[in-house]
Design an enzyme around this catalytic site. Structure first.
Site, PDB file in Angstrom:
ATOM      1  N   TYR A 141      31.962  47.881  33.752  1.00  0.00           N
ATOM      2  CA  TYR A 141      31.537  46.988  34.841  1.00  0.00           C
ATOM      3  C   TYR A 141      30.076  47.272  35.225  1.00  0.00           C
ATOM      4  O   TYR A 141      29.231  46.376  35.204  1.00  0.00           O
ATOM      5  CB  TYR A 141      32.491  47.190  36.038  1.00  0.00           C
ATOM      6  CG  TYR A 141      32.020  46.554  37.314  1.00  0.00           C
ATOM      7  CD1 TYR A 141      31.820  45.170  37.399  1.00  0.00           C
ATOM      8  CD2 TYR A 141      31.775  47.325  38.453  1.00  0.00           C
ATOM      9  CE1 TYR A 141      31.385  44.589  38.581  1.00  0.00           C
ATOM     10  CE2 TYR A 141      31.346  46.751  39.637  1.00  0.00           C
ATOM     11  CZ  TYR A 141      31.154  45.379  39.695  1.00  0.00           C
ATOM     12  OH  TYR A 141      30.723  44.810  40.865  1.00  0.00           O
ATOM     13  N   ASP A 282      35.463  59.305  39.906  1.00  0.00           N
ATOM     14  CA  ASP A 282      35.193  59.038  41.325  1.00  0.00           C
ATOM     15  C   ASP A 282      34.282  60.123  41.882  1.00  0.00           C
ATOM     16  O   ASP A 282      34.730  61.248  42.130  1.00  0.00           O
ATOM     17  CB  ASP A 282      36.513  59.090  42.128  1.00  0.00           C
ATOM     18  CG  ASP A 282      37.058  57.719  42.447  1.00  0.00           C
ATOM     19  OD1 ASP A 282      36.356  56.726  42.209  1.00  0.00           O
ATOM     20  OD2 ASP A 282      38.186  57.653  42.959  1.00  0.00           O
TER      21      ASP A 282
HETATM   22  N1  LIG Z   1      33.272  43.381  46.788  1.00  0.00           N
HETATM   23  C1  LIG Z   1      32.416  44.399  46.675  1.00  0.00           C
HETATM   24  O1  LIG Z   1      32.483  45.383  47.422  1.00  0.00           O
HETATM   25  C2  LIG Z   1      31.322  44.361  45.623  1.00  0.00           C
HETATM   26  C3  LIG Z   1      30.549  45.508  45.420  1.00  0.00           C
HETATM   27  C4  LIG Z   1      29.514  45.471  44.471  1.00  0.00           C
HETATM   28  C5  LIG Z   1      29.261  44.294  43.775  1.00  0.00           C
HETATM   29  N2  LIG Z   1      30.055  43.205  43.970  1.00  0.00           N
HETATM   30  C6  LIG Z   1      29.748  41.976  43.201  1.00  0.00           C
HETATM   31  O2  LIG Z   1      29.650  40.892  44.104  1.00  0.00           O
HETATM   32  C7  LIG Z   1      30.129  39.689  43.516  1.00  0.00           C
HETATM   33  C8  LIG Z   1      31.169  39.065  44.412  1.00  0.00           C
HETATM   34  O3  LIG Z   1      32.221  39.989  44.641  1.00  0.00           O
HETATM   35  P1  LIG Z   1      33.552  39.534  45.365  1.00  0.00           P
HETATM   36  O4  LIG Z   1      34.211  40.759  45.882  1.00  0.00           O
HETATM   37  O5  LIG Z   1      33.258  38.416  46.283  1.00  0.00           O
HETATM   38  O6  LIG Z   1      34.371  39.011  44.094  1.00  0.00           O
HETATM   39  P2  LIG Z   1      35.411  37.798  43.983  1.00  0.00           P
HETATM   40  O7  LIG Z   1      36.245  38.071  42.782  1.00  0.00           O
HETATM   41  O8  LIG Z   1      36.084  37.563  45.294  1.00  0.00           O
HETATM   42  O9  LIG Z   1      34.451  36.552  43.676  1.00  0.00           O
HETATM   43  C9  LIG Z   1      33.954  36.274  42.397  1.00  0.00           C
HETATM   44  C10 LIG Z   1      34.114  34.782  42.163  1.00  0.00           C
HETATM   45  O10 LIG Z   1      33.551  34.448  40.899  1.00  0.00           O
HETATM   46  C11 LIG Z   1      34.398  33.499  40.261  1.00  0.00           C
HETATM   47  N3  LIG Z   1      34.163  33.623  38.814  1.00  0.00           N
HETATM   48  C12 LIG Z   1      34.354  34.715  38.031  1.00  0.00           C
HETATM   49  N4  LIG Z   1      34.015  34.447  36.761  1.00  0.00           N
HETATM   50  C13 LIG Z   1      33.578  33.155  36.746  1.00  0.00           C
HETATM   51  C14 LIG Z   1      33.089  32.294  35.712  1.00  0.00           C
HETATM   52  N5  LIG Z   1      33.000  32.696  34.432  1.00  0.00           N
HETATM   53  N6  LIG Z   1      32.731  31.037  36.040  1.00  0.00           N
HETATM   54  C15 LIG Z   1      32.823  30.589  37.319  1.00  0.00           C
HETATM   55  N7  LIG Z   1      33.290  31.359  38.335  1.00  0.00           N
HETATM   56  C16 LIG Z   1      33.674  32.619  38.038  1.00  0.00           C
HETATM   57  C17 LIG Z   1      35.808  33.883  40.699  1.00  0.00           C
HETATM   58  O11 LIG Z   1      36.730  32.816  40.605  1.00  0.00           O
HETATM   59  C18 LIG Z   1      35.569  34.322  42.143  1.00  0.00           C
HETATM   60  O12 LIG Z   1      35.725  33.241  43.048  1.00  0.00           O
HETATM   61  C19 LIG Z   1      30.625  40.082  42.132  1.00  0.00           C
HETATM   62  O13 LIG Z   1      29.593  39.787  41.210  1.00  0.00           O
HETATM   63  C20 LIG Z   1      30.849  41.582  42.237  1.00  0.00           C
HETATM   64  O14 LIG Z   1      30.695  42.216  40.997  1.00  0.00           O
HETATM   65  C21 LIG Z   1      31.073  43.206  44.872  1.00  0.00           C
END
Ligand SMILES: NC(=O)c1ccc[n+]([C@@H]2O[C@H](COP(=O)([O-])OP(=O)(O)OC[C@H]3O[C@@H](n4cnc5c(N)ncnc54)[C@H](O)[C@@H]3O)[C@@H](O)[C@H]2O)c1
Length: 326
Positions: A141, A282
């Protein structure tokens, strides 16, 4: 600005959309709903159901809506799954990301804000972690997020793309309308609140023998609204330069036990815990230095207090006992 938010039906994307619309921007959400929810698409945003792999659909969406900038949040983001299924992560986080960049170039869209992650650092030797710390991901990731950051760098050199890569630590909390509804849920705060709500039997603590004050891991939590505000600041600053920013609240962070105690106080409920062994990979402590974004863009977190973060998540969960299904 007219902004395309990929992943705007997901947790953080819905809040970013909400904030953009609140500030008067025009938003098109592009999401395949693989993990997101149609109900999470904020009122006022246009919704295009599509996959990042669909280059023609992306081209048409960018052109038809005369998009000026992209906030790219769509990704696969389960650390464990990324290790067992690297192809899925290279495909969804790198290959389809390039489809997006190429569609942007074809439509002359040259601004992008990207959701990166603390996982690009791996297990850093120094805390708090600044942007100049070595990047050394310990899972696919983090590696794929770093690969996309590097791709943006080279696209900048060749094509004048401007990018802001935001390396989030742990996003948490909710607004009144948008909250966290992941399946599976892997984040500590919603898991703890699910245990408080009786939706899971207990919270598993992975290791109690770390060199921290109570033996449990310490992490940095950032309220999703503070995170969303940073996207808008980063977007505004793109006309000046590309940048990489860490996003966390800094300070001393909070241990797993402190999060659980806070959730007990906020909910007034029992939260059973079970202590298990450490999980491989971790680190004991992960704390961000967000000095750069504070200094350069004037970002300042409003909801730094863990109690406020947990309370907002609990309020959302109570209003949505079955997530977006309710
Ligand atoms: N939640 C956290 O604490 C966190 C921490 C670090 C980074 N991130 C990054 O932030 C972003 C959002 O995280 P989140 O927790 O809201 O995730 P989430 O899974 O709730 O949202 C991601 C969205 O992307 C859509 N998606 C995935 N692949 C796709 C594709 N090929 N085409 C179209 N849509 C697609 C999914 O349907 C989903 O709605 C991600 O990129 C994640 O890696 C999140």
């Amino acid at each position: 600005m007219r902004v395309l938010v990929t992943g705007g039906a997901g947790y953080i994307g819905s809040v970013v959309t909400e904030q953009l619309i609140g500030d008067g921007h025009t938003v098109v959400v592009y999401d395949n709903l693989a993990k997101g929810h149609a109900q999470a698409v904020v009122y006022g945003a246009e919704f295009v159901e599509g996959d990042l792999a669909e280059g023609d659909k992306l081209n048409n969406t960018l052109a038809e809506h005369r998009i000026e900038a992209v906030i790219h949040m769509a990704a696969s983001s389960l650390v464990g799954e990324s290790v067992s299924e690297p192809a899925k992560y290279y495909n969804n986080n790198v290959v389809t990301g390039l489809v997006l960049l190429n569609a942007m170039l074809a439509c002359e869209v040259k601004k992008i804000v990207f959701s990166s992650t603390a996982a690009v650092y791996g297990e850093p030797e120094e805390q708090p972690i600044s942007e100049s710390a070595p990047t050394n991901p310990t899972n696919t990731y983090g590696e794929t997020k770093l690969a996309f950051e590097r791709a943006m760098h080279w696209y900048e050199g060749a094509h004048g793309l401007r990018y802001a890569s935001l390396r989030y630590f742990n996003a948490a909390g909710a607004t009144e309308k948008c909250g966290e509804d992941h399946d599976p849920e892997t984040h500590l705060i919603p898991i703890t609140l699910q245990a408080a709500a009786g939706k899971r039997a207990h919270v598993e603590i992975y290791g109690e023998d770390y060199p921290t004050s109570d033996g449990t891991c310490i992490r940095d939590y950032i309220h999703v609204v503070d995170l969303a505000r940073a996207h808008i600041l980063a977007l505004d600053a793109l006309s000046e330069r590309s940048a990489v920013y860490n996003l966390g609240c800094g300070g001393d962070g909070y241990s797993v036990r402190e999060v659980i105690e806070t959730a007990r106080r906020v909910t007034g409920r029992e939260i059973p815990v079970r202590v298990g062994p450490r999980r491989p990979g971790d680190p004991a402590v992960l704390i961000a230095s967000s000095d750069r974004i504070k200094r350069e863009l004037g970002w300042a977190p409003e909801f730094q207090d863990l109690e406020l973060i947990v309370e907002s998540a609990w309020n959302w969960m109570q209003a949505h006992p079955d997530g977006y299904q309710s």
